[in-house]
Motif scaffolding. Structure first.
Motif, PDB file in Angstrom:
ATOM      1  N   GLN A 148       0.831  -1.210  -0.091  1.00 13.98           N
ATOM      2  CA  GLN A 148      -0.022  -0.012  -0.096  1.00 13.98           C
ATOM      3  C   GLN A 148       1.028   1.260   0.020  1.00 13.98           C
ATOM      4  OE1 GLN A 148      -3.267  -0.114  -0.202  1.00 13.98           O
ATOM      5  NE2 GLN A 148      -3.612  -2.333   0.044  1.00 13.98           N
ATOM      6  N   ASP A 149       0.489   2.264  -0.941  1.00 10.37           N
ATOM      7  CA  ASP A 149       1.521   3.158  -0.929  1.00 10.37           C
ATOM      8  C   ASP A 149       0.624   4.475  -0.485  1.00 10.37           C
ATOM      9  OD1 ASP A 149       3.226   1.730  -2.345  1.00 10.37           O
ATOM     10  OD2 ASP A 149       3.655   3.148  -3.915  1.00 10.37           O
ATOM     11  N   LEU A 150       0.927   5.105   0.827  1.00  9.29           N
ATOM     12  CA  LEU A 150       0.220   6.334   1.239  1.00  9.29           C
ATOM     13  C   LEU A 150       0.156   7.474   0.332  1.00  9.29           C
ATOM     14  CD1 LEU A 150       1.557   5.986   4.764  1.00  9.29           C
ATOM     15  CD2 LEU A 150      -0.889   5.479   4.126  1.00  9.29           C
ATOM     16  N   GLU A 151      -0.955   8.312   0.342  1.00  9.17           N
ATOM     17  CA  GLU A 151      -0.963   9.386  -0.509  1.00  9.17           C
ATOM     18  C   GLU A 151      -0.185  10.669   0.095  1.00  9.17           C
ATOM     19  OE1 GLU A 151      -5.082  10.153  -1.183  1.00  9.17           O
ATOM     20  OE2 GLU A 151      -5.540   8.501  -2.303  1.00  9.17           O
ATOM     21  N   ARG A 152       0.038  10.672   1.383  1.00  4.11           N
ATOM     22  CA  ARG A 152       0.727  11.771   2.127  1.00  4.11           C
ATOM     23  C   ARG A 152       1.688  11.018   3.331  1.00  4.11           C
ATOM     24  NH1 ARG A 152      -1.275  13.205   7.085  1.00  4.11           N
ATOM     25  NH2 ARG A 152      -3.313  12.002   7.512  1.00  4.11           N
ATOM     26  N   GLY A 153       2.533  11.854   3.703  1.00  4.74           N
ATOM     27  CA  GLY A 153       3.176  11.551   5.218  1.00  4.74           C
ATOM     28  C   GLY A 153       4.549  11.176   4.877  1.00  4.74           C
ATOM     29  N   GLY A 154       5.133  10.863   5.893  1.00  3.37           N
ATOM     30  CA  GLY A 154       6.806  10.390   5.906  1.00  3.37           C
ATOM     31  C   GLY A 154       6.842   9.540   6.618  1.00  3.37           C
ATOM     32  N   HIS A 155       8.286   9.365   7.317  1.00  2.69           N
ATOM     33  CA  HIS A 155       8.986   8.126   7.987  1.00  2.69           C
ATOM     34  C   HIS A 155       8.354   7.648   9.070  1.00  2.69           C
ATOM     35  CE1 HIS A 155      12.349   5.974   8.651  1.00  2.69           C
ATOM     36  NE2 HIS A 155      12.365   6.436   9.951  1.00  2.69           N
ATOM     37  N   PHE A 156       7.681   8.528  10.051  1.00  2.00           N
ATOM     38  CA  PHE A 156       6.904   8.263  11.086  1.00  2.00           C
ATOM     39  C   PHE A 156       5.707   7.776  11.139  1.00  2.00           C
ATOM     40  CE2 PHE A 156      10.820  10.830  11.981  1.00  2.00           C
ATOM     41  CZ  PHE A 156      11.675  10.066  12.852  1.00  2.00           C
ATOM     42  N   VAL A 157       5.513   6.889  10.371  1.00  2.00           N
ATOM     43  CA  VAL A 157       3.850   6.643   9.991  1.00  2.00           C
ATOM     44  C   VAL A 157       2.910   6.344  11.317  1.00  2.00           C
ATOM     45  CG1 VAL A 157       2.282   4.987   8.821  1.00  2.00           C
ATOM     46  CG2 VAL A 157       4.647   5.555   7.961  1.00  2.00           C
ATOM     47  N   ALA A 158       3.450   5.855  12.378  1.00  8.21           N
ATOM     48  CA  ALA A 158       2.756   5.432  13.426  1.00  8.21           C
ATOM     49  C   ALA A 158       2.239   6.740  14.175  1.00  8.21           C
ATOM     50  CB  ALA A 158       3.088   4.410  14.520  1.00  8.21           C
ATOM     51  N   MET A 159       3.168   7.842  14.292  1.00  9.43           N
ATOM     52  CA  MET A 159       3.123   8.969  15.024  1.00  9.43           C
ATOM     53  C   MET A 159       2.230  10.059  14.170  1.00  9.43           C
ATOM     54  SD  MET A 159       6.617   9.941  16.723  1.00  9.43           S
ATOM     55  CE  MET A 159       5.903  11.717  17.109  1.00  9.43           C
ATOM     56  N   GLU A 160       2.452  10.029  12.732  1.00  8.27           N
ATOM     57  CA  GLU A 160       1.620  10.977  11.765  1.00  8.27           C
ATOM     58  C   GLU A 160       0.561  10.559  11.572  1.00  8.27           C
ATOM     59  OE1 GLU A 160       2.994  13.616   7.975  1.00  8.27           O
ATOM     60  OE2 GLU A 160       4.238  11.982   8.580  1.00  8.27           O
ATOM     61  N   GLN A 161       0.294   9.352  11.196  1.00 11.34           N
ATOM     62  CA  GLN A 161      -1.090   8.844  10.854  1.00 11.34           C
ATOM     63  C   GLN A 161      -1.498   7.537  11.626  1.00 11.34           C
ATOM     64  OE1 GLN A 161      -1.580   9.030   6.287  1.00 11.34           O
ATOM     65  NE2 GLN A 161       0.719   9.394   6.375  1.00 11.34           N
ATOM     66  N   PRO A 162      -1.728   7.729  12.921  1.00 14.32           N
ATOM     67  CA  PRO A 162      -2.082   6.445  13.729  1.00 14.32           C
ATOM     68  C   PRO A 162      -3.275   5.653  13.319  1.00 14.32           C
ATOM     69  CG  PRO A 162      -2.601   8.553  15.076  1.00 14.32           C
ATOM     70  CD  PRO A 162      -1.641   8.895  13.703  1.00 14.32           C
ATOM     71  N   GLU A 163      -4.305   6.318  13.029  1.00  9.71           N
ATOM     72  CA  GLU A 163      -5.499   5.699  12.555  1.00  9.71           C
ATOM     73  C   GLU A 163      -5.107   4.776  11.313  1.00  9.71           C
ATOM     74  OE1 GLU A 163      -8.879   8.195  12.517  1.00  9.71           O
ATOM     75  OE2 GLU A 163      -8.633   8.913  14.699  1.00  9.71           O
ATOM     76  N   ARG A 164      -4.791   5.645  10.235  1.00  6.46           N
ATOM     77  CA  ARG A 164      -4.288   4.904   9.069  1.00  6.46           C
ATOM     78  C   ARG A 164      -3.526   3.711   9.121  1.00  6.46           C
ATOM     79  NH1 ARG A 164      -4.132   2.173   5.262  1.00  6.46           N
ATOM     80  NH2 ARG A 164      -3.944   2.776   3.109  1.00  6.46           N
ATOM     81  N   PHE A 165      -2.359   3.938  10.200  1.00  3.01           N
ATOM     82  CA  PHE A 165      -1.436   2.825  10.345  1.00  3.01           C
ATOM     83  C   PHE A 165      -2.059   1.542  11.019  1.00  3.01           C
ATOM     84  CE2 PHE A 165       1.292   0.898  13.722  1.00  3.01           C
ATOM     85  CZ  PHE A 165       2.258   0.675  13.046  1.00  3.01           C
ATOM     86  N   VAL A 166      -2.893   1.870  12.047  1.00  2.00           N
ATOM     87  CA  VAL A 166      -3.749   0.755  12.619  1.00  2.00           C
ATOM     88  C   VAL A 166      -4.503   0.100  11.781  1.00  2.00           C
ATOM     89  CG1 VAL A 166      -5.432   0.272  14.587  1.00  2.00           C
ATOM     90  CG2 VAL A 166      -3.447   1.827  15.034  1.00  2.00           C
ATOM     91  N   ALA A 167      -5.379   0.759  11.150  1.00  2.00           N
ATOM     92  CA  ALA A 167      -6.378  -0.001   9.983  1.00  2.00           C
ATOM     93  C   ALA A 167      -5.702  -0.813   9.079  1.00  2.00           C
ATOM     94  CB  ALA A 167      -7.036   1.177   9.229  1.00  2.00           C
ATOM     95  N   ASP A 168      -4.492  -0.680   8.423  1.00  2.00           N
ATOM     96  CA  ASP A 168      -3.630  -1.219   7.687  1.00  2.00           C
ATOM     97  C   ASP A 168      -3.045  -2.531   8.430  1.00  2.00           C
ATOM     98  OD1 ASP A 168      -2.969  -0.897   4.497  1.00  2.00           O
ATOM     99  OD2 ASP A 168      -1.175  -1.637   5.691  1.00  2.00           O
ATOM    100  N   VAL A 169      -2.455  -2.254   9.429  1.00  2.00           N
ATOM    101  CA  VAL A 169      -1.934  -3.265  10.269  1.00  2.00           C
ATOM    102  C   VAL A 169      -3.033  -4.356  10.441  1.00  2.00           C
ATOM    103  CG1 VAL A 169      -1.017  -4.210  12.605  1.00  2.00           C
ATOM    104  CG2 VAL A 169      -0.133  -2.169  11.274  1.00  2.00           C
TER     105      VAL A 169
END
Length: 395
Positions: free
Chosen positions: A365-386
């Motif tokens: 999955q390639d995110l549309e935005r964001g950088g290196h610290f995915v769990a910090m920057e996009q926690p909800e998106r991170f959790v959903a994908d995991v």
């Protein structure tokens, strides 16, 4: 099912008040460097931001609040035998037991300049999805260790590389916690460590979920020729590295020299790490890092208050000596692997074919935005994908 070994010692985080007082005094005595008149972030940590940051750290930041957030989870010290020196290594583990009767074990590993604070906004969501509109049967028991030399995984008497850490993690999960099979999630150094888990200890790794492009695949005469897209991507990656990886050259060659400044000056430590929360996230040079200031302060404070700013850099030196950043011919990550890749990172998302050279890639999955610290920057998106990936995998 979780079965704690007798060697797992429970503890609570309690930084002495004297250490917090000393920190505030040092921050009050900060000596400010000169800065070009037109400086934004192109020269490194921005002076205007750093003055606000250090003032907040000295007078407004509440360490006890963040300490309490960590203490909402279980913490253990576990002694494990290092495979490279046969000496005992103290490893700190933050743990949250998942909801329901059969929560699945999930090992999450941070990197540098992150810490377990990268995951404070996602651990509860992963362990107790029913509290956030999900289902308890999707719960994980989350195991989040601190890398050796980081946080409370101390003391560290000699540098240790990611492949040796992977063996420590195998022993942690299987021998100390009783999980014969488990899921793995990681970014940064954690993705390197986790990749070695998938090579050397694949029998225990049910599947991996990574949010950074990790080990370089083997490239020799037996490998498929590089595509034009891969060649272009390699050149782009080298260009980014030339602008962003000066820290890597220092930490992988002369970490002790740097360590004096990081260990003696909280302002120096903050500037060294804050710049990465801007650069690793690929924020525009005229904008501040895309994170809540207190969250970044908490992460840096953990380095300072545990005295690990210097030892945390040793993994760079060790990896350079051992060659742990690249696979050798015949090595392959065999467990099913998913990637969640942000567009702005030190290593940009690669073209099709690159990841398949070294990994059993089953999802990307390639995110549309964001950088290196995915769990910090996009926690909800991170959790959903995991959650979505691992529910499709079996232990």
């Amino acid at each position: 099912m979780l079965r704690l070994a007798p060697t797992a010692e429970r503890f609570s985080i309690a930084i002495p008040e004297a250490a917090l007082k000393d920190l505030r005094q040092r921050l009050a005595l900060t000596r400010w460097p000169a800065e070009p008149a037109d400086a934004a972030w192109q020269y490194g940590s921005n002076g205007h931001y750093m003055r606000r940051f250090l003032q907040r750290w000295q007078n407004g930041f509440d360490w006890r609040h963040w300490e309490a957030r960590l203490n909402a989870f279980e913490h253990y010290r576990v002694k494990l035998k290092r495979p490279d020196t046969a000496t005992l290594q103290n490893v700190h583990v933050m743990l949250e037991r998942g909801s329901g009767d059969q929560p699945r074990p999930l090992l999450i590993t941070h990197g540098w300049p992150g810490s377990i604070f990268e995951f404070v906004d996602v651990v509860e969501r992963l362990a107790h999805p029913e509290r956030f509109g999900g289902k308890a049967e999707d719960a994980f028991t989350v195991i989040c260790p601190s890398l050796p030399g980081y946080g409370f995984s101390m003391p560290l008497d000699k540098p240790i590389g990611p492949r040796a850490i992977a063996r420590l993690w195998r022993d942690l999960m299987v021998d100390a916690l009783g999980f014969g099979r488990f899921f793995v999630q990681a970014g940064d150094w954690g993705s390197i460590v986790s990749s070695w888990l998938g090579i050397d200890h694949a029998a225990h790794v049910a599947a991996l979920h990574l949010n950074m492009v990790p080990l370089r695949p083997p490239l020799d005469k037996s490998s498929a020729p590089l595509s034009e897209a891969e060649k272009t991507w390699i050149l782009r990656t080298k260009k980014i590295a030339a602008n962003e990886s000066g820290y890597h050259a220092i930490q992988s060659t002369k970490p002790s020299t740097l360590g004096y400044g990081l260990s003696d000056s909280p302002a120096g430590l903050a500037a060294w790490i804050v710049e990465k929360f801007h650069g690793f996230a690929r924020a525009p040079i005229e904008q501040d890092p895309p994170f809540a200031m207190d969250h970044v302060i908490a992460n840096i404070a953990l380095y300072w208050l545990t005295g690990t700013a210097a030892s945390a850099t040793w993994i760079y030196w060790a990896a350079r000596q051992t060659g742990d950043l690249a696979m050798q011919p015949g090595q392959f990550v065999t467990p099913p692997t998913a990637f969640l890749l942000p567009p702005w990172d030190l290593v940009p998302p690669p073209p099709k074919g690159w990841l398949e050279r070294g990994y059993n890639l089953v999802r990307r999955q390639d995110l549309e935005r964001g950088g290196h610290f995915v769990a910090m920057e996009q926690p909800e998106r991170f959790v959903a994908d995991v959650q979505d990936f691992f529910k499709r995998q079996s232990l």
